[in-house]
Design a protein around this motif. Structure first.
Motif, PDB file in Angstrom:
ATOM      1  N   ASN A  62       0.805  -1.216   0.000  1.00 28.12           N
ATOM      2  CA  ASN A  62       0.000   0.000   0.000  1.00 28.12           C
ATOM      3  C   ASN A  62       0.847   1.278   0.000  1.00 28.12           C
ATOM      4  OD1 ASN A  62      -2.536   1.198  -0.164  1.00 28.12           O
ATOM      5  ND2 ASN A  62      -2.605   1.539   2.037  1.00 28.12           N
ATOM      6  N   VAL A  63       1.874   1.320  -0.827  1.00 29.54           N
ATOM      7  CA  VAL A  63       2.743   2.488  -0.959  1.00 29.54           C
ATOM      8  C   VAL A  63       2.374   3.226  -2.240  1.00 29.54           C
ATOM      9  CG1 VAL A  63       5.127   3.227  -1.308  1.00 29.54           C
ATOM     10  CG2 VAL A  63       4.618   1.411   0.307  1.00 29.54           C
ATOM     11  N   TRP A  64       2.216   4.527  -2.152  1.00 29.84           N
ATOM     12  CA  TRP A  64       1.907   5.353  -3.313  1.00 29.84           C
ATOM     13  C   TRP A  64       3.135   6.181  -3.647  1.00 29.84           C
ATOM     14  CZ3 TRP A  64      -3.197   6.332  -5.424  1.00 29.84           C
ATOM     15  CH2 TRP A  64      -4.154   5.461  -4.929  1.00 29.84           C
ATOM     16  N   ILE A  65       3.544   6.154  -4.929  1.00 26.09           N
ATOM     17  CA  ILE A  65       4.710   6.908  -5.381  1.00 26.09           C
ATOM     18  C   ILE A  65       4.271   7.834  -6.503  1.00 26.09           C
ATOM     19  CG2 ILE A  65       7.015   6.758  -6.385  1.00 26.09           C
ATOM     20  CD1 ILE A  65       7.246   4.007  -5.076  1.00 26.09           C
ATOM     21  N   GLY A  66       4.482   9.128  -6.298  1.00 28.71           N
ATOM     22  CA  GLY A  66       4.073  10.124  -7.280  1.00 28.71           C
ATOM     23  C   GLY A  66       4.963  10.108  -8.514  1.00 28.71           C
ATOM     24  N   ALA A  67       4.444  10.709  -9.584  1.00 25.99           N
ATOM     25  CA  ALA A  67       5.159  10.774 -10.862  1.00 25.99           C
ATOM     26  C   ALA A  67       6.491  11.508 -10.710  1.00 25.99           C
ATOM     27  CB  ALA A  67       4.294  11.487 -11.894  1.00 25.99           C
ATOM     28  N   GLY A  68       7.514  10.972 -11.312  1.00 28.20           N
ATOM     29  CA  GLY A  68       8.819  11.614 -11.322  1.00 28.20           C
ATOM     30  C   GLY A  68       9.587  11.497 -10.016  1.00 28.20           C
ATOM     31  N   ALA A  69       9.089  10.733  -9.063  1.00 27.66           N
ATOM     32  CA  ALA A  69       9.816  10.540  -7.803  1.00 27.66           C
ATOM     33  C   ALA A  69      11.027   9.651  -8.059  1.00 27.66           C
ATOM     34  CB  ALA A  69       8.907   9.911  -6.758  1.00 27.66           C
TER      35      ALA A  69
ATOM     36  N   VAL B 132       4.940   8.875  -1.254  1.00 27.39           N
ATOM     37  CA  VAL B 132       6.080   9.653  -1.729  1.00 27.39           C
ATOM     38  C   VAL B 132       5.531  10.633  -2.762  1.00 27.39           C
ATOM     39  CG1 VAL B 132       8.304   9.579  -2.906  1.00 27.39           C
ATOM     40  CG2 VAL B 132       7.668   7.737  -1.342  1.00 27.39           C
ATOM     41  N   ALA B 133       5.682  11.924  -2.507  1.00 31.18           N
ATOM     42  CA  ALA B 133       5.117  12.954  -3.377  1.00 31.18           C
ATOM     43  C   ALA B 133       5.812  12.977  -4.737  1.00 31.18           C
ATOM     44  CB  ALA B 133       5.244  14.320  -2.712  1.00 31.18           C
ATOM     45  N   ALA B 134       5.104  13.510  -5.721  1.00 30.40           N
ATOM     46  CA  ALA B 134       5.647  13.641  -7.072  1.00 30.40           C
ATOM     47  C   ALA B 134       6.911  14.496  -7.045  1.00 30.40           C
ATOM     48  CB  ALA B 134       4.607  14.276  -7.987  1.00 30.40           C
ATOM     49  N   GLY B 135       7.936  14.052  -7.737  1.00 27.20           N
ATOM     50  CA  GLY B 135       9.176  14.796  -7.852  1.00 27.20           C
ATOM     51  C   GLY B 135      10.108  14.686  -6.661  1.00 27.20           C
ATOM     52  N   ALA B 136       9.738  13.944  -5.637  1.00 24.96           N
ATOM     53  CA  ALA B 136      10.588  13.819  -4.451  1.00 24.96           C
ATOM     54  C   ALA B 136      11.810  12.957  -4.758  1.00 24.96           C
ATOM     55  CB  ALA B 136       9.799  13.195  -3.306  1.00 24.96           C
TER      56      ALA B 136
ATOM     57  N   THR C 153       7.977  14.623   1.061  1.00 23.82           N
ATOM     58  CA  THR C 153       7.892  15.570  -0.045  1.00 23.82           C
ATOM     59  C   THR C 153       9.219  16.299  -0.212  1.00 23.82           C
ATOM     60  OG1 THR C 153       7.138  17.367   1.395  1.00 23.82           O
ATOM     61  CG2 THR C 153       5.430  15.997   0.399  1.00 23.82           C
ATOM     62  N   GLY C 154       9.407  16.923  -1.348  1.00 20.94           N
ATOM     63  CA  GLY C 154      10.523  17.827  -1.548  1.00 20.94           C
ATOM     64  C   GLY C 154      11.660  17.282  -2.370  1.00 20.94           C
ATOM     65  N   GLY C 155      12.569  18.207  -2.730  1.00 16.72           N
ATOM     66  CA  GLY C 155      13.729  17.876  -3.548  1.00 16.72           C
ATOM     67  C   GLY C 155      14.579  16.802  -2.901  1.00 16.72           C
TER      68      GLY C 155
END
Length: 52
Positions: A4-11, A25-29, A42-44
């Motif tokens: 049940n882990v969600w990984i955003g686009a570009g992470a 995990v937020a997108a782009g992280a 989240t974050g860079g």
């Protein structure tokens, strides 16, 4: 990686990093450290933003 882990686009998840159950995990992280269960990063350079 746990269930049940969600990984955003570009992470980006670096090798050797573990992602805890029910985490997001937020997108782009960029994840360089282990992510605890039931949390949002989240974050860079992904920081723990919220835990439930």
């Amino acid at each position: 990686m746990a269930e049940n882990v969600w990984i955003g686009a570009g992470a980006t998840i670096l090798p050797g990093v573990s992602i805890g159950r029910d985490s997001v995990v937020a997108a782009g992280a960029v994840v360089a450290d282990d992510v605890p269960p039931s949390s949002l990063v989240t974050g860079g350079k992904a920081d723990l933003n919220r835990q439930w």
